[in-house]
Design a protein around this motif. Structure first.
Motif, PDB file in Angstrom:
ATOM      1  N   TYR A 135       0.862  -1.193   0.000  1.00 31.27           N
ATOM      2  CA  TYR A 135       0.000   0.000   0.000  1.00 31.27           C
ATOM      3  C   TYR A 135       0.885   1.226   0.000  1.00 31.27           C
ATOM      4  CZ  TYR A 135       1.305   0.219   4.905  1.00 31.27           C
ATOM      5  OH  TYR A 135       2.050   0.285   6.056  1.00 31.27           O
ATOM      6  N   THR A 136       0.323   2.329  -0.397  1.00 28.57           N
ATOM      7  CA  THR A 136       1.020   3.593  -0.265  1.00 28.57           C
ATOM      8  C   THR A 136       0.080   4.540   0.457  1.00 28.57           C
ATOM      9  OG1 THR A 136       2.226   5.321  -1.439  1.00 28.57           O
ATOM     10  CG2 THR A 136       0.383   4.357  -2.603  1.00 28.57           C
ATOM     11  N   THR A 137       0.612   5.285   1.415  1.00 27.10           N
ATOM     12  CA  THR A 137      -0.207   6.239   2.156  1.00 27.10           C
ATOM     13  C   THR A 137       0.136   7.633   1.663  1.00 27.10           C
ATOM     14  OG1 THR A 137      -0.266   4.767   4.054  1.00 27.10           O
ATOM     15  CG2 THR A 137      -0.850   7.061   4.451  1.00 27.10           C
ATOM     16  N   VAL A 138      -0.873   8.340   1.129  1.00 26.50           N
ATOM     17  CA  VAL A 138      -0.678   9.661   0.535  1.00 26.50           C
ATOM     18  C   VAL A 138      -1.538  10.646   1.315  1.00 26.50           C
ATOM     19  CG1 VAL A 138      -0.803  11.025  -1.583  1.00 26.50           C
ATOM     20  CG2 VAL A 138      -0.370   8.559  -1.722  1.00 26.50           C
ATOM     21  N   ASN A 139      -0.882  11.620   1.950  1.00 29.97           N
ATOM     22  CA  ASN A 139      -1.589  12.595   2.792  1.00 29.97           C
ATOM     23  C   ASN A 139      -2.617  11.934   3.712  1.00 29.97           C
ATOM     24  OD1 ASN A 139      -0.242  14.915   2.110  1.00 29.97           O
ATOM     25  ND2 ASN A 139      -2.124  16.048   1.684  1.00 29.97           N
ATOM     26  N   GLY A 140      -2.187  10.877   4.389  1.00 31.94           N
ATOM     27  CA  GLY A 140      -3.041  10.217   5.374  1.00 31.94           C
ATOM     28  C   GLY A 140      -4.048   9.242   4.794  1.00 31.94           C
ATOM     29  N   GLU A 141      -4.076   9.100   3.449  1.00 33.33           N
ATOM     30  CA  GLU A 141      -5.037   8.179   2.822  1.00 33.33           C
ATOM     31  C   GLU A 141      -4.293   6.908   2.424  1.00 33.33           C
ATOM     32  OE1 GLU A 141      -7.788  10.479   0.506  1.00 33.33           O
ATOM     33  OE2 GLU A 141      -8.177   8.754  -0.799  1.00 33.33           O
ATOM     34  N   LYS A 142      -4.708   5.784   3.010  1.00 33.29           N
ATOM     35  CA  LYS A 142      -4.027   4.520   2.735  1.00 33.29           C
ATOM     36  C   LYS A 142      -4.599   3.911   1.459  1.00 33.29           C
ATOM     37  CE  LYS A 142      -2.964   0.034   4.825  1.00 33.29           C
ATOM     38  NZ  LYS A 142      -3.008  -0.780   6.049  1.00 33.29           N
ATOM     39  N   CYS A 143      -3.771   3.811   0.431  1.00 34.74           N
ATOM     40  CA  CYS A 143      -4.221   3.316  -0.876  1.00 34.74           C
ATOM     41  C   CYS A 143      -3.652   1.926  -1.114  1.00 34.74           C
ATOM     42  CB  CYS A 143      -3.749   4.248  -1.986  1.00 34.74           C
ATOM     43  SG  CYS A 143      -4.408   5.921  -1.882  1.00 34.74           S
ATOM     44  N   ALA A 144      -4.537   0.933  -1.157  1.00 35.85           N
ATOM     45  CA  ALA A 144      -4.105  -0.436  -1.473  1.00 35.85           C
ATOM     46  C   ALA A 144      -3.612  -0.474  -2.910  1.00 35.85           C
ATOM     47  CB  ALA A 144      -5.272  -1.390  -1.295  1.00 35.85           C
ATOM     48  N   GLY A 159       4.104  17.891  -3.146  1.00 30.84           N
ATOM     49  CA  GLY A 159       3.808  18.471  -1.845  1.00 30.84           C
ATOM     50  C   GLY A 159       3.075  17.555  -0.891  1.00 30.84           C
ATOM     51  N   MET A 160       2.610  16.395  -1.372  1.00 26.17           N
ATOM     52  CA  MET A 160       1.866  15.499  -0.468  1.00 26.17           C
ATOM     53  C   MET A 160       2.811  14.469   0.156  1.00 26.17           C
ATOM     54  SD  MET A 160      -1.833  14.671  -2.030  1.00 26.17           S
ATOM     55  CE  MET A 160      -3.048  15.942  -2.316  1.00 26.17           C
ATOM     56  N   TRP A 161       2.643  14.270   1.469  1.00 23.63           N
ATOM     57  CA  TRP A 161       3.425  13.246   2.166  1.00 23.63           C
ATOM     58  C   TRP A 161       3.080  11.871   1.605  1.00 23.63           C
ATOM     59  CZ3 TRP A 161       7.321  14.762   5.012  1.00 23.63           C
ATOM     60  CH2 TRP A 161       7.272  16.025   5.634  1.00 23.63           C
ATOM     61  N   HIS A 162       4.096  11.026   1.466  1.00 23.82           N
ATOM     62  CA  HIS A 162       3.824   9.655   1.013  1.00 23.82           C
ATOM     63  C   HIS A 162       4.870   8.690   1.532  1.00 23.82           C
ATOM     64  CE1 HIS A 162       6.294  11.631  -2.045  1.00 23.82           C
ATOM     65  NE2 HIS A 162       6.786  10.456  -2.377  1.00 23.82           N
ATOM     66  N   GLU A 163       4.411   7.469   1.821  1.00 25.59           N
ATOM     67  CA  GLU A 163       5.270   6.378   2.286  1.00 25.59           C
ATOM     68  C   GLU A 163       4.642   5.077   1.804  1.00 25.59           C
ATOM     69  OE1 GLU A 163       3.716   7.797   6.233  1.00 25.59           O
ATOM     70  OE2 GLU A 163       4.466   5.824   6.833  1.00 25.59           O
ATOM     71  N   ILE A 180      -0.386   9.480  10.233  1.00 26.31           N
ATOM     72  CA  ILE A 180      -1.511   8.928  10.986  1.00 26.31           C
ATOM     73  C   ILE A 180      -2.626   8.632   9.975  1.00 26.31           C
ATOM     74  CG2 ILE A 180      -3.299   9.482  12.698  1.00 26.31           C
ATOM     75  CD1 ILE A 180      -0.918  11.295  13.942  1.00 26.31           C
ATOM     76  N   VAL A 181      -3.106   7.390  10.015  1.00 28.61           N
ATOM     77  CA  VAL A 181      -4.070   6.958   8.988  1.00 28.61           C
ATOM     78  C   VAL A 181      -5.411   6.655   9.642  1.00 28.61           C
ATOM     79  CG1 VAL A 181      -4.494   5.286   7.153  1.00 28.61           C
ATOM     80  CG2 VAL A 181      -2.151   5.950   7.714  1.00 28.61           C
ATOM     81  N   PRO A 182      -6.464   7.428   9.330  1.00 32.03           N
ATOM     82  CA  PRO A 182      -7.783   7.100   9.867  1.00 32.03           C
ATOM     83  C   PRO A 182      -8.265   5.774   9.286  1.00 32.03           C
ATOM     84  CG  PRO A 182      -7.956   8.864   8.233  1.00 32.03           C
ATOM     85  CD  PRO A 182      -6.496   8.549   8.395  1.00 32.03           C
ATOM     86  N   SER A 183      -9.101   5.081  10.023  1.00 35.08           N
ATOM     87  CA  SER A 183      -9.581   3.789   9.550  1.00 35.08           C
ATOM     88  C   SER A 183     -10.750   3.993   8.593  1.00 35.08           C
ATOM     89  CB  SER A 183      -9.967   2.948  10.773  1.00 35.08           C
ATOM     90  OG  SER A 183     -10.870   1.956  10.409  1.00 35.08           O
ATOM     91  N   ARG A 184     -10.442   4.218   7.345  1.00 40.41           N
ATOM     92  CA  ARG A 184     -11.463   4.343   6.306  1.00 40.41           C
ATOM     93  C   ARG A 184     -10.807   4.033   4.967  1.00 40.41           C
ATOM     94  NH1 ARG A 184     -11.945   9.224   3.268  1.00 40.41           N
ATOM     95  NH2 ARG A 184     -14.057   9.856   3.658  1.00 40.41           N
ATOM     96  N   PRO A 185     -11.585   3.552   3.990  1.00 45.38           N
ATOM     97  CA  PRO A 185     -10.983   3.247   2.688  1.00 45.38           C
ATOM     98  C   PRO A 185     -10.556   4.529   1.969  1.00 45.38           C
ATOM     99  CG  PRO A 185     -13.210   2.302   2.910  1.00 45.38           C
ATOM    100  CD  PRO A 185     -13.021   3.267   4.022  1.00 45.38           C
ATOM    101  N   ASP A 186      -9.795   4.398   0.893  1.00 44.87           N
ATOM    102  CA  ASP A 186      -9.396   5.578   0.114  1.00 44.87           C
ATOM    103  C   ASP A 186     -10.605   6.157  -0.621  1.00 44.87           C
ATOM    104  OD1 ASP A 186      -9.218   4.851  -2.993  1.00 44.87           O
ATOM    105  OD2 ASP A 186      -8.639   3.081  -1.828  1.00 44.87           O
TER     106      ASP A 186
END
Ligand code: 1HN
Length: 331
Positions: A108-117, A129-133, A168-174
């Motif tokens: 997955y990649t998390t972009v501005n707090g949104e976890k994308c499978a 400019g958006m944080w990503h990991e 920090i990733v809220p528990s919700r889908p992208d």
């Protein structure tokens, strides 16, 4: 002249302004996934993610050579490997990125707090400019193709990065499963926050393929079934400088797009076929990637009995913003 740092224009003028069309440095090329994949996996054995930060093999334009991390004047692409349990730390930077998943599940990649499978064929944006990991909760290697506008930002001396803490990733889908789950419908803004600049970050492949199959069924023989990845709130290209389209090619039907002033990189999602780029024949299959320089004459055809699906990455959005994008009819 040397001593006072000046030079004459006239010896350079013809090269700066060639007649009728630019002289491309970019040489069209085909990168075989079958040949690159073992090298990417070997990099996984040799280079720990902690050291590499991003474990990538860059696709280099033969017209420039491997010292230049770019496929065309404007487009960077590279295959990135993430192994089970690995984490590529959070950062953000001025260049914009998009990832196209090539193989494997569980990353997955998390972009501005949104976890994308990440699933094969998905397109996931990381606007500038958006944080990503990136992380990996699965059991097999995952490989994706990164596309960035970093050659442009480097040329403009505009490129830099910041490093950050895990998000920090809220528990919700992208957003593709929440606000933008239905084409043509966007959240009402009457009582809500202002619209985000990049509302939709993940474009699931199954929807893209279903959309292509629907238009291909009703397309005339001269039409190319091609969909653009856009910002669903504005209709603009999904990133400011780079554009992305998905194409479906039918066996036995030649697709002949107009000559375009933009350069392009094509990535094969699945299927096989052949493309002719300025007279050079490139035979491709799943996972392969190939390029076309500015003003190239391009045609594509799927081989075998199944349709083929490609994603086209191009720099027309940049050229349109600068006011010089053009298309010319084929002779
Ligand atoms: C980058 O940030 C990533 O975040 C991948 O995965 C490739 C190539 C050039 C500059 C930044 C990533 C990159 C990159």
């Amino acid at each position: 002249m040397e001593e006072v740092h000046v030079s004459p224009l006239w010896p350079a003028l013809r090269n700066l302004l060639p007649l009728h069309r630019p002289i491309a440095v970019t040489k069209s090329s085909l990168w075989s996934f079958g040949r690159i994949r073992p090298l990417v996996l070997r990099a996984g054995e040799l280079t720990p993610i902690e050291k590499a930060e991003r474990r990538v093999l860059v696709l280099c334009d033969p017209g420039r050579g491997t010292a230049f991390p770019q496929a065309t004047a404007t487009i960077y692409v590279g295959f990135q490997l993430l192994l089970p349990g690995e984490h590529a730390p959070a950062h953000r930077h001025i260049p914009s990125a998009a990832r196209i998943i090539v193989e494997g599940e569980g990353a997955y990649t998390t972009v501005n707090g949104e976890k994308c499978a990440m699933h094969p064929g998905d397109l996931i944006l990381t606007p500038g400019g958006m944080w990503h990991e990136h992380g990996h909760e699965g059991t097999e290697p995952v490989i994706w193709l990164d596309a960035l506008d970093v050659p442009i930002l480097a040329y403009l001396e505009g490129s830099y990065r910041e490093e950050g803490k895990p998000q920090i990733v809220p528990s919700r889908p992208d957003g593709s499963a929440v606000e933008y789950s239905q084409a043509g419908l966007v959240p009402s803004r009457h009582y809500r926050a202002p619209r985000p600049n990049y509302p939709l970050l993940r474009y699931p492949w199954e929807r893209t393929e279903a959309g292509l199959r629907a238009i291909a069924k009703h397309a005339s023989s001269s039409e190319i079934a091609e969909l653009e990845y856009i910002n669903p709130e504005t209709g603009d290209s999904c990133l400011p400088t780079l554009g992305f389209t998905a194409m479906m090619l039918l066996p036995g039907r030649v697709a002949r797009p107009p000559i375009r002033s933009s350069s392009a990189v094509f990535h094969v999602i699945h299927g096989s076929g052949r493309s002719t780029v300025d007279g050079e024949i490139l035979a491709w299959k799943s996972g392969d990637t190939f390029s076309a320089s500015v003003f190239a004459e391009v045609e594509h055809i799927a081989s075998g009995t199944e349709p083929a699906f490609l994603i086209r990455i191009h720099d027309a959005p940049l050229q349109q913003k600068l006011g010089f994008y053009e298309e010319r009819p084929r002779s």
